[in-house]
Enzyme design. Sequence first.
Site, PDB file in Angstrom:
ATOM      1  N   GLU A  46      -9.732 -10.848  -7.473  1.00  9.34           N
ATOM      2  CA  GLU A  46      -8.803  -9.722  -7.298  1.00  9.34           C
ATOM      3  C   GLU A  46      -7.627  -9.805  -8.272  1.00  9.34           C
ATOM      4  O   GLU A  46      -7.187  -8.780  -8.805  1.00  9.34           O
ATOM      5  CB  GLU A  46      -8.329  -9.676  -5.844  1.00  9.34           C
ATOM      6  CG  GLU A  46      -9.453  -9.314  -4.891  1.00  9.34           C
ATOM      7  CD  GLU A  46      -9.070  -9.336  -3.422  1.00  9.34           C
ATOM      8  OE1 GLU A  46      -9.925  -9.006  -2.587  1.00  9.34           O
ATOM      9  OE2 GLU A  46      -7.912  -9.672  -3.102  1.00  9.34           O
ATOM     10  N   HIS A  52      -2.377  -5.424   1.642  1.00  9.04           N
ATOM     11  CA  HIS A  52      -3.675  -6.072   1.499  1.00  9.04           C
ATOM     12  C   HIS A  52      -3.426  -7.493   1.053  1.00  9.04           C
ATOM     13  O   HIS A  52      -2.502  -7.748   0.289  1.00  9.04           O
ATOM     14  CB  HIS A  52      -4.530  -5.355   0.441  1.00  9.04           C
ATOM     15  CG  HIS A  52      -5.705  -6.191  -0.006  1.00  9.04           C
ATOM     16  ND1 HIS A  52      -6.876  -6.243   0.698  1.00  9.04           N
ATOM     17  CD2 HIS A  52      -5.848  -7.054  -1.046  1.00  9.04           C
ATOM     18  CE1 HIS A  52      -7.714  -7.084   0.100  1.00  9.04           C
ATOM     19  NE2 HIS A  52      -7.111  -7.588  -0.960  1.00  9.04           N
ATOM     20  N   TYR A  92     -12.558  -2.054  -3.942  1.00 11.65           N
ATOM     21  CA  TYR A  92     -13.087  -2.120  -2.578  1.00 11.65           C
ATOM     22  C   TYR A  92     -14.613  -1.989  -2.533  1.00 11.65           C
ATOM     23  O   TYR A  92     -15.162  -1.650  -1.482  1.00 11.65           O
ATOM     24  CB  TYR A  92     -12.449  -1.033  -1.714  1.00 11.65           C
ATOM     25  CG  TYR A  92     -11.050  -1.374  -1.229  1.00 11.65           C
ATOM     26  CD1 TYR A  92     -10.834  -2.478  -0.407  1.00 11.65           C
ATOM     27  CD2 TYR A  92      -9.953  -0.589  -1.550  1.00 11.65           C
ATOM     28  CE1 TYR A  92      -9.568  -2.802   0.057  1.00 11.65           C
ATOM     29  CE2 TYR A  92      -8.685  -0.899  -1.084  1.00 11.65           C
ATOM     30  CZ  TYR A  92      -8.498  -2.015  -0.278  1.00 11.65           C
ATOM     31  OH  TYR A  92      -7.245  -2.330   0.194  1.00 11.65           O
ATOM     32  N   ASN A 138      -2.064   0.321   6.625  1.00  7.32           N
ATOM     33  CA  ASN A 138      -1.600  -0.942   7.211  1.00  7.32           C
ATOM     34  C   ASN A 138      -0.720  -1.750   6.260  1.00  7.32           C
ATOM     35  O   ASN A 138      -0.628  -2.968   6.361  1.00  7.32           O
ATOM     36  CB  ASN A 138      -2.780  -1.756   7.759  1.00  7.32           C
ATOM     37  CG  ASN A 138      -3.742  -2.219   6.689  1.00  7.32           C
ATOM     38  OD1 ASN A 138      -3.621  -1.847   5.521  1.00  7.32           O
ATOM     39  ND2 ASN A 138      -4.706  -3.051   7.065  1.00  7.32           N
ATOM     40  N   LYS A 184       0.817  -1.221   0.000  1.00  5.33           N
ATOM     41  CA  LYS A 184       0.000   0.000   0.000  1.00  5.33           C
ATOM     42  C   LYS A 184       0.856   1.280   0.000  1.00  5.33           C
ATOM     43  O   LYS A 184       2.065   1.232   0.237  1.00  5.33           O
ATOM     44  CB  LYS A 184      -0.935  -0.030   1.221  1.00  5.33           C
ATOM     45  CG  LYS A 184      -1.979  -1.157   1.154  1.00  5.33           C
ATOM     46  CD  LYS A 184      -2.994  -1.019   2.282  1.00  5.33           C
ATOM     47  CE  LYS A 184      -4.041  -2.118   2.214  1.00  5.33           C
ATOM     48  NZ  LYS A 184      -5.097  -1.928   3.241  1.00  5.33           N
TER      49      LYS A 184
END
Length: 140
Positions: A128, A117, A51, A114, A11
């Site tokens: 995905e 993913h 998302y 964070n 990320k």
Amino acid sequence: MAVTRTFSIIKPDATRRNLTGAVTKMLEEAGLRVVASKRIHMTREQAEGFYAVHKERPFFGELVDFMISGPVVVQVLEGEDAVKRNRDVMGATNPADAAEGTIRKTYAESIEANSVHGSDSDENAAIEIAFFFNEDEIVG
Ligand code: CMP
């Protein structure tokens, strides 16, 4: 145990801190092989689409803003029981809850920033992966 694939995103908080290699090293040391990888800057439409399952959540807008705040590295990972293996090395979503030695415990800044993913099931991994990669970009 079958060799399977999962989908990973490094990320924007991690690319900003130049941690692409450090995170990938932890993935590889956990027994995962990077069989596809590209650095992209997601469009708002891509992030909202990726998302979409979270679109009713109160944090959806912030999540999308964060995911387009800088480049990300999208990857396909292969290994025995890849979804679980990846989730184990990532650690809990909230770094405050993540176990020692996990990527999020080591590097994540917050529940939003964070660092990584990872797909939560084989079914979602396939969806995905197909969202970001053509089959000919995946070289096992
Ligand atoms: P990820 O695995 O990418 O899937 C959805 C993301 O939403 C999740 O990681 C977190 O980064 C983010 N997220 C989950 N819960 C919250 C929350 N309460 N506040 C902000 N972001 C969240």
